[in-house]
Design a protein around this motif. Sequence first.
Motif, mmCIF file in Angstrom:
data_model
loop_
_atom_site.group_PDB
_atom_site.id
_atom_site.type_symbol
_atom_site.label_atom_id
_atom_site.label_comp_id
_atom_site.label_asym_id
_atom_site.label_seq_id
_atom_site.Cartn_x
_atom_site.Cartn_y
_atom_site.Cartn_z
ATOM 1 N N MET A 116 0.852 -1.168 0.000
ATOM 2 C CA MET A 116 0.000 0.000 0.000
ATOM 3 C C MET A 116 0.901 1.235 0.000
ATOM 4 N N ALA A 117 0.588 2.186 -0.849
ATOM 5 C CA ALA A 117 1.365 3.411 -0.965
ATOM 6 C C ALA A 117 1.165 4.291 0.269
ATOM 7 N N ARG A 118 2.190 5.009 0.623
ATOM 8 C CA ARG A 118 2.149 5.893 1.783
ATOM 9 C C ARG A 118 1.320 7.130 1.457
ATOM 10 N N ILE A 119 0.560 7.606 2.448
ATOM 11 C CA ILE A 119 -0.243 8.810 2.297
ATOM 12 C C ILE A 119 0.517 9.938 2.990
ATOM 13 N N PRO A 120 0.893 10.995 2.261
ATOM 14 C CA PRO A 120 1.669 12.076 2.873
ATOM 15 C C PRO A 120 0.955 12.709 4.060
ATOM 16 N N HIS A 121 1.669 12.838 5.161
ATOM 17 C CA HIS A 121 1.209 13.465 6.401
ATOM 18 C C HIS A 121 0.101 12.697 7.106
ATOM 19 N N ALA A 122 -0.242 11.507 6.648
ATOM 20 C CA ALA A 122 -1.292 10.717 7.295
ATOM 21 C C ALA A 122 -0.667 9.471 7.908
ATOM 22 N N HIS A 123 -1.153 9.144 9.081
ATOM 23 C CA HIS A 123 -0.658 7.980 9.811
ATOM 24 C C HIS A 123 -1.863 7.182 10.278
ATOM 25 N N ARG A 124 -1.696 5.880 10.309
ATOM 26 C CA ARG A 124 -2.785 5.009 10.755
ATOM 27 C C ARG A 124 -2.582 4.714 12.240
ATOM 28 N N ILE A 125 -3.586 5.071 13.042
ATOM 29 C CA ILE A 125 -3.531 4.824 14.479
ATOM 30 C C ILE A 125 -4.815 4.098 14.864
ATOM 31 N N ASP A 126 -4.669 2.890 15.405
ATOM 32 C CA ASP A 126 -5.810 2.052 15.793
ATOM 33 C C ASP A 126 -6.802 1.874 14.647
ATOM 34 N N GLY A 127 -6.288 1.689 13.440
ATOM 35 C CA GLY A 127 -7.134 1.411 12.291
ATOM 36 C C GLY A 127 -7.755 2.627 11.624
ATOM 37 N N ARG A 128 -7.551 3.816 12.171
ATOM 38 C CA ARG A 128 -8.119 5.049 11.609
ATOM 39 C C ARG A 128 -6.962 5.965 11.206
ATOM 40 N N TYR A 129 -7.238 6.860 10.272
ATOM 41 C CA TYR A 129 -6.196 7.754 9.786
ATOM 42 C C TYR A 129 -6.195 9.082 10.540
ATOM 43 N N VAL A 130 -4.981 9.551 10.800
ATOM 44 C CA VAL A 130 -4.764 10.841 11.458
ATOM 45 C C VAL A 130 -3.816 11.639 10.575
ATOM 46 N N TRP A 131 -4.145 12.889 10.334
ATOM 47 C CA TRP A 131 -3.310 13.782 9.532
ATOM 48 C C TRP A 131 -2.506 14.651 10.488
ATOM 49 N N ARG A 132 -1.184 14.687 10.305
ATOM 50 C CA ARG A 132 -0.308 15.462 11.181
ATOM 51 C C ARG A 132 0.682 16.261 10.345
ATOM 52 N N ARG A 133 0.911 17.499 10.803
ATOM 53 C CA ARG A 133 1.905 18.326 10.113
ATOM 54 C C ARG A 133 2.441 19.354 11.089
ATOM 55 N N ARG A 134 3.718 19.657 10.965
ATOM 56 C CA ARG A 134 4.365 20.614 11.863
ATOM 57 C C ARG A 134 4.161 22.038 11.360
#
Length: 194
Positions: free
Chosen positions: A1-19
Amino acid sequence: MARIPHAHRIDGRYVWRRRVHFRKIISNVVAFRLRTADPAIARCRAARLAVRFDEVKGQIERMLETGRPLSGGEIDALFRLELERELSQIVHDAYENASWSRDMAENAVPLAEAYRIARRPDRPRRLSEAQRAELAGRLHSADVQAVEEYLAEFCYQITDEEVRSRLDVIGVTNPEWQLPQRGRIFCVLARQPG
């Protein structure tokens, strides 16, 4: 599966993070739940948030260049406000434009009424005339029909023939259990754990 920029999978759901980093004023991470577990939806939402992030960053840079003093808390608040607004709009658009979204509340009303009636201790399989009249005063006639159909489905009762055939299948040959009333009890007890 390709990586989604700035998105991380936490407990099966996606979270978008950026500094958020501006000179020496602020260096914080903003994070938003993307409200999905589907990678395709997460990719689209992350892309839209990234675009909005860049737009807000450009606006803040222009504010700082014009000499308007902004504190780290103000910058952080601006980012959070704008990104939350964008994400809310994305989620709202996803559900508002769906063909079924308008009908969901309307479809839930007869189902809720049927559950309310089925929860009664006597578990009626049909609506009484009084219940039908009371529902007709609050619901459309098609909804009253739907309540009756749901009620029949919820309060399904096994017929005597079905009881006998089920007892035969599981090998109950005791004449005492061949009575339909006792057979129903036996079928219910057989389904209960422990």
